[in-house]
Design a protein around this motif. Structure first.
Motif, short mmCIF file in Angstrom:
data_model
loop_
_atom_site.label_atom_id
_atom_site.label_comp_id
_atom_site.label_asym_id
_atom_site.label_seq_id
_atom_site.Cartn_x
_atom_site.Cartn_y
_atom_site.Cartn_z
N GLU A 1 -9.27 6.38 8.52
CA GLU A 1 -8.65 6.02 9.88
C GLU A 1 -9.22 4.09 10.08
O GLU A 1 -9.86 3.60 9.47
N MET A 2 -7.96 3.72 9.85
CA MET A 2 -8.27 1.93 10.37
C MET A 2 -8.68 1.47 11.73
O MET A 2 -8.71 -0.20 11.90
N GLY A 3 -8.88 2.53 12.49
CA GLY A 3 -8.97 1.51 14.11
C GLY A 3 -7.84 1.84 14.99
O GLY A 3 -6.77 1.29 14.77
N ASP A 4 -8.59 -0.15 15.52
CA ASP A 4 -7.62 -0.38 15.81
C ASP A 4 -7.30 -1.66 15.42
O ASP A 4 -7.24 -1.57 13.99
N LYS A 5 -5.92 -2.50 16.20
CA LYS A 5 -5.64 -3.74 14.71
C LYS A 5 -6.20 -4.94 14.41
O LYS A 5 -5.84 -5.59 14.53
N SER A 6 -7.02 -4.89 15.15
CA SER A 6 -7.75 -6.15 14.85
C SER A 6 -8.29 -6.24 13.19
O SER A 6 -8.88 -5.13 12.77
N ASN A 7 -8.23 -7.26 12.99
CA ASN A 7 -8.83 -7.21 10.97
C ASN A 7 -7.56 -6.13 10.59
O ASN A 7 -7.42 -6.08 9.20
N LEU A 8 -6.53 -5.75 11.06
CA LEU A 8 -5.70 -4.85 9.89
C LEU A 8 -5.67 -5.71 8.71
O LEU A 8 -5.46 -4.95 7.77
N ASN A 9 -4.82 -7.27 8.50
CA ASN A 9 -4.64 -7.67 7.45
C ASN A 9 -5.89 -7.72 6.44
O ASN A 9 -4.97 -7.22 4.99
N GLU A 10 -6.83 -7.84 6.98
CA GLU A 10 -7.67 -7.60 6.03
C GLU A 10 -8.02 -6.69 4.97
O GLU A 10 -8.33 -6.56 4.05
N LYS A 11 -8.03 -5.12 6.61
CA LYS A 11 -8.52 -3.82 5.78
C LYS A 11 -7.37 -3.32 5.05
O LYS A 11 -7.90 -2.52 4.34
N MET A 12 -6.04 -3.98 5.51
CA MET A 12 -5.36 -3.54 4.54
C MET A 12 -5.38 -4.09 3.26
O MET A 12 -4.68 -3.34 2.09
N ALA A 13 -5.59 -5.31 3.11
CA ALA A 13 -5.79 -5.85 1.89
C ALA A 13 -6.92 -5.17 0.65
O ALA A 13 -6.79 -4.62 -0.41
N ASP A 14 -8.28 -4.76 1.36
CA ASP A 14 -8.94 -4.22 1.17
C ASP A 14 -8.60 -2.72 0.82
O ASP A 14 -8.75 -1.68 -0.60
N LEU A 15 -7.78 -2.23 1.80
CA LEU A 15 -7.79 -0.36 1.12
C LEU A 15 -6.50 -0.31 -0.44
O LEU A 15 -6.32 0.25 -0.95
N ARG A 16 -5.79 -2.11 -0.03
CA ARG A 16 -4.72 -1.85 -1.40
C ARG A 16 -5.61 -1.80 -3.37
O ARG A 16 -5.37 -1.52 -3.81
N ASP A 17 -7.10 -3.08 -2.34
CA ASP A 17 -7.07 -2.63 -3.63
C ASP A 17 -8.90 -1.47 -3.57
O ASP A 17 -8.51 -0.90 -4.99
N LEU A 18 -8.45 -0.32 -2.66
CA LEU A 18 -8.98 0.85 -3.13
C LEU A 18 -8.70 2.17 -3.49
O LEU A 18 -8.91 3.09 -4.16
N SER A 19 -7.18 1.49 -3.08
CA SER A 19 -6.09 2.68 -3.53
C SER A 19 -6.18 3.46 -4.41
O SER A 19 -6.14 4.43 -4.85
N PRO A 20 -6.12 2.43 -6.02
CA PRO A 20 -6.58 3.44 -7.15
C PRO A 20 -7.70 4.16 -6.65
O PRO A 20 -7.75 5.30 -8.04
N VAL B 1 0.11 -1.20 0.01
CA VAL B 1 0.02 -0.12 0.51
C VAL B 1 1.48 1.29 0.02
O VAL B 1 1.97 1.11 0.49
N SER B 2 0.90 2.10 -0.92
CA SER B 2 1.46 3.34 -0.79
C SER B 2 1.39 4.65 0.12
O SER B 2 0.18 5.45 0.14
N VAL B 3 1.56 4.54 1.27
CA VAL B 3 1.07 4.94 2.48
C VAL B 3 2.00 6.47 2.75
O VAL B 3 3.38 5.65 2.51
N ASP B 4 2.14 7.23 2.69
CA ASP B 4 2.87 8.60 2.72
C ASP B 4 3.64 8.89 3.97
O ASP B 4 5.06 9.22 4.38
N ARG B 5 2.63 8.77 4.77
CA ARG B 5 2.93 9.11 6.29
C ARG B 5 1.95 7.98 7.62
O ARG B 5 0.55 7.01 7.11
N ILE B 6 2.29 7.38 8.44
CA ILE B 6 1.88 6.19 9.53
C ILE B 6 1.35 7.09 10.77
O ILE B 6 2.59 7.36 11.46
N TYR B 7 0.60 7.36 11.62
CA TYR B 7 -0.29 8.30 12.37
C TYR B 7 -0.27 7.11 13.49
O TYR B 7 -1.70 6.17 13.66
#
Length: 242
Positions: free
Chosen positions: A192-211, A169-175
């Motif tokens: 806004e990702m919330g806490d780290k629950s389901n982090l990998n699943e949400k990150m996979a979704d974000l990769r697909d949503l990024s374009p 995922v092409s991220v500029d900053r992480i807070y």
């Protein structure tokens, strides 16, 4: 007598080899370099480090230095290998350090790997490597783990940075907030990702949503994971003029 003969023959062979190398050194020099594996350093920069002195371009001298001497210390490079394609052509395979993010400290970018070890200190901004913000450290040491306040925070840093790299995922900053909330910044979009629950699943979704986020500004709410992505909402804003 036999022992003396062996020593004499060995001396002749070594002497002959040195003569051959000397003669080669007068004729041949490294004129062509093929690079492989470098993404963080330009080829011209790498060449300046590896061939820091003129005599190192000599084919025989370079071979001896590479075989018996120490390899050059190069920023962002773990090590490198040399393949000799001919007397004037070498191939240099670069193995770069595994960097996942960086933290600004005392005017320097402190780059750390997937294990949280600070592996490089530089003023250079590496393309594609996110900056981690919101964390304050009294001291950050090179080749040492990030001095996180507690083990939970350290684990969270590793989980987030590893996940970002894993899913490309092409991220500029992480807070990371004190409550363990994760915020990612992709150009003008705050995720806004919330806490780290389901982090990998949400990150996979974000990769697909990024374009779909390109050229947009606003806040993407991904706090609640949903298998069909119906729980994600985007609040758009006007892009700020730069």
């Amino acid at each position: 007598m036999e022992k003396r003969k062996v020593i004499k023959n060995t001396a002749i062979i070594v002497g002959g080899l040195l003569i051959v190398l000397f003669l080669l050194s007068l004729v041949f020099s490294v004129k062509e370099i093929t690079w492989e594996g470098n993404t963080k350093m330009e080829e011209e920069q790498l060449e300046q480090y590896i061939f820091s002195k003129k005599w190192q371009k000599n084919s025989a001298a370079f071979y001896l230095k590479n075989q018996f001497g120490e390899k050059a210390s190069i920023p962002f490079v773990e090590t490198y290998e040399v393949e000799y394609l001919s007397l004037t052509h070498v191939k240099i395979i670069v193995y770069e350090k595994d960097i996942v993010a960086f933290i600004k400290y005392m005017g320097y970018n402190m780059y750390f790997d997937k294990d949280g070890i600070v592996v490089e200190s530089s003023t250079k901004n590496l393309e594609g490597v996110p900056e981690m913000i919101g964390l304050n450290f009294d001291y950050i040491g090179l080749n040492s783990p990030l001095p996180a306040e507690n083990e939970g925070l350290f684990d969270l840093i590793l989980d987030v940075t590893q996940s970002v790299k894993k899913y490309e995922v092409s991220v500029d900053r992480i807070y990371l907030s004190q409550k363990g909330e994760i915020y990612l910044y992709i150009q003008d979009v705050k995720v806004e990702m919330g806490d780290k629950s389901n982090l990998n699943e949400k990150m996979a979704d974000l990769r697909d949503l990024s374009p779909n986020l390109e050229g947009k500004a606003g806040v993407l709410d991904m706090k609640e994971y949903n298998e069909n992505r119906s729980g994600y909402t985007m609040k758009t804003e006007k892009k700020k003029k730069k």
